[in-house]
Design a protein around this motif. Sequence first.
Motif, short mmCIF file in Angstrom:
data_model
loop_
_atom_site.label_atom_id
_atom_site.label_comp_id
_atom_site.label_asym_id
_atom_site.label_seq_id
_atom_site.Cartn_x
_atom_site.Cartn_y
_atom_site.Cartn_z
N PHE A 98 -0.31 6.98 -6.07
CA PHE A 98 -0.26 6.80 -4.62
C PHE A 98 0.20 8.10 -3.95
CE2 PHE A 98 0.61 1.92 -4.41
CZ PHE A 98 -0.46 1.69 -5.26
N THR A 99 -0.30 8.35 -2.74
CA THR A 99 0.13 9.49 -1.95
C THR A 99 0.38 9.06 -0.52
OG1 THR A 99 -1.20 11.00 -3.31
CG2 THR A 99 -0.45 11.80 -1.17
N ILE A 100 1.57 9.34 -0.03
CA ILE A 100 1.88 9.07 1.36
C ILE A 100 1.71 10.36 2.15
CG2 ILE A 100 4.37 9.51 1.05
CD1 ILE A 100 4.88 7.27 3.11
N SER A 101 1.17 10.23 3.35
CA SER A 101 0.98 11.38 4.22
C SER A 101 1.07 10.90 5.66
CB SER A 101 -0.37 12.05 3.96
OG SER A 101 -1.44 11.15 4.23
N ARG A 102 1.15 11.85 6.57
CA ARG A 102 1.23 11.50 7.98
C ARG A 102 0.50 12.53 8.82
NH1 ARG A 102 7.28 10.92 9.36
NH2 ARG A 102 6.48 10.62 11.50
N ASP A 103 0.04 12.10 9.97
CA ASP A 103 -0.58 12.96 10.95
C ASP A 103 0.16 12.71 12.26
OD1 ASP A 103 -2.13 14.23 12.87
OD2 ASP A 103 -4.02 13.73 11.89
N ASN A 104 1.07 13.59 12.61
CA ASN A 104 1.90 13.38 13.80
C ASN A 104 1.07 13.48 15.08
OD1 ASN A 104 4.15 12.84 12.27
ND2 ASN A 104 5.04 14.88 12.52
N ALA A 105 -0.02 14.20 15.04
CA ALA A 105 -0.88 14.29 16.22
C ALA A 105 -1.59 12.96 16.50
CB ALA A 105 -1.90 15.39 16.03
N LEU B 231 -1.29 5.69 3.32
CA LEU B 231 -0.96 5.51 1.91
C LEU B 231 -2.28 5.48 1.14
CD1 LEU B 231 1.39 5.12 -0.10
CD2 LEU B 231 0.91 2.66 0.01
N GLN B 232 -2.56 6.58 0.45
CA GLN B 232 -3.73 6.65 -0.41
C GLN B 232 -3.38 6.06 -1.76
OE1 GLN B 232 -6.97 7.78 0.24
NE2 GLN B 232 -7.40 6.90 -1.77
N MET B 233 -4.10 5.04 -2.17
CA MET B 233 -3.79 4.34 -3.42
C MET B 233 -4.97 4.47 -4.36
SD MET B 233 -1.95 0.90 -1.89
CE MET B 233 -3.47 0.27 -1.20
N ASN B 234 -4.75 5.14 -5.47
CA ASN B 234 -5.78 5.35 -6.48
C ASN B 234 -5.40 4.64 -7.78
OD1 ASN B 234 -7.14 7.07 -4.66
ND2 ASN B 234 -6.02 8.86 -5.43
N SER B 235 -6.37 4.47 -8.64
CA SER B 235 -6.13 3.83 -9.95
C SER B 235 -5.36 2.53 -9.78
CB SER B 235 -5.38 4.79 -10.88
OG SER B 235 -6.08 5.99 -11.05
N GLY C 278 -9.89 0.98 -8.80
CA GLY C 278 -10.43 1.42 -7.53
C GLY C 278 -9.37 2.05 -6.63
N SER C 279 -9.79 2.35 -5.41
CA SER C 279 -8.92 3.02 -4.45
C SER C 279 -8.98 2.34 -3.08
CB SER C 279 -9.34 4.47 -4.27
OG SER C 279 -9.24 5.20 -5.47
N LEU C 280 -7.89 2.46 -2.37
CA LEU C 280 -7.83 2.03 -0.96
C LEU C 280 -6.95 3.03 -0.22
CD1 LEU C 280 -7.18 -1.84 -1.04
CD2 LEU C 280 -9.23 -0.70 -0.19
N ARG C 281 -7.19 3.16 1.08
CA ARG C 281 -6.31 3.94 1.93
C ARG C 281 -5.81 3.06 3.05
NH1 ARG C 281 -7.00 9.39 5.62
NH2 ARG C 281 -8.09 7.96 7.02
N LEU C 282 -4.50 2.89 3.08
CA LEU C 282 -3.87 2.14 4.16
C LEU C 282 -3.49 3.10 5.28
CD1 LEU C 282 -1.45 -0.17 2.14
CD2 LEU C 282 -3.88 -0.50 2.68
N SER C 283 -3.57 2.60 6.50
CA SER C 283 -3.15 3.35 7.66
C SER C 283 -2.13 2.53 8.44
CB SER C 283 -4.34 3.65 8.58
OG SER C 283 -5.32 4.41 7.93
N LYS D 257 7.94 -12.77 -4.70
CA LYS D 257 8.93 -11.73 -5.00
C LYS D 257 9.50 -11.13 -3.72
CE LYS D 257 6.96 -10.48 -9.48
NZ LYS D 257 6.51 -9.36 -10.35
N GLU D 258 10.57 -10.37 -3.86
CA GLU D 258 11.18 -9.71 -2.72
C GLU D 258 10.37 -8.48 -2.33
OE1 GLU D 258 15.88 -10.88 -3.46
OE2 GLU D 258 15.21 -8.82 -3.65
N ARG D 259 10.55 -8.08 -1.11
CA ARG D 259 9.90 -6.86 -0.63
C ARG D 259 10.59 -5.65 -1.27
NH1 ARG D 259 8.87 -6.62 5.67
NH2 ARG D 259 11.16 -6.54 5.75
N VAL D 260 9.79 -4.69 -1.74
CA VAL D 260 10.33 -3.53 -2.43
C VAL D 260 9.73 -2.24 -1.88
CG1 VAL D 260 10.78 -4.80 -4.56
CG2 VAL D 260 8.58 -3.65 -4.26
N PHE D 261 10.45 -1.17 -2.09
CA PHE D 261 10.06 0.16 -1.63
C PHE D 261 8.88 0.69 -2.44
CE2 PHE D 261 10.56 4.37 0.00
CZ PHE D 261 10.40 5.23 -1.07
N VAL D 262 7.96 1.39 -1.74
CA VAL D 262 6.84 2.04 -2.41
C VAL D 262 6.89 3.55 -2.24
CG1 VAL D 262 4.32 2.24 -2.50
CG2 VAL D 262 5.37 -0.01 -2.11
N ALA D 263 6.96 4.00 -0.99
CA ALA D 263 6.93 5.44 -0.73
C ALA D 263 7.49 5.71 0.66
CB ALA D 263 5.51 5.98 -0.82
#
Length: 122
Positions: free
Chosen positions: A68-75, A81-85, A16-21, A43-49
């Motif tokens: 996963f896809t990271i994106s931003r909207d500065n406005a 963080l779009q998370m698929n599969s 499945g998919s989730l989108r984090l904001s 476990k320790e905290r680790v880098f994703v994107a």
Amino acid sequence: QVLLVESGGGLVQAGGSLRLSCAASGGTFSSYAMAWFRQAPGKERVFVAAISWSGGNTNYVDAVKGRFTISRDNAKNTVYLQMNSLKPEDTAVYYCAAGTLWVPVEDEYDYWGQGTQVTVSS
């Protein structure tokens, strides 16, 4: 002082998919590189994107590349963080962070959110 608030976590089945904001306030959002980290149980905290100030540069850990896809909207002062599969091993608390550079180094980030739980069932 920058306040970061994550949302969008939850329970999802594998595949499945989730989108984090992550909504930011209290600073100049467009002057910060933004990142997502995660911490699995025991476990320790680790880098994703991570993403640069303008969004033109991104950086991913190998385990999520292509899913996963990271994106931003500065406005909107928001990073996504779009998370698929999704896989069970993606289960973790996901944190967003703000810093100077879009690097996979936790110490380079000055501000952190409280985290949002993502659980992927098999």
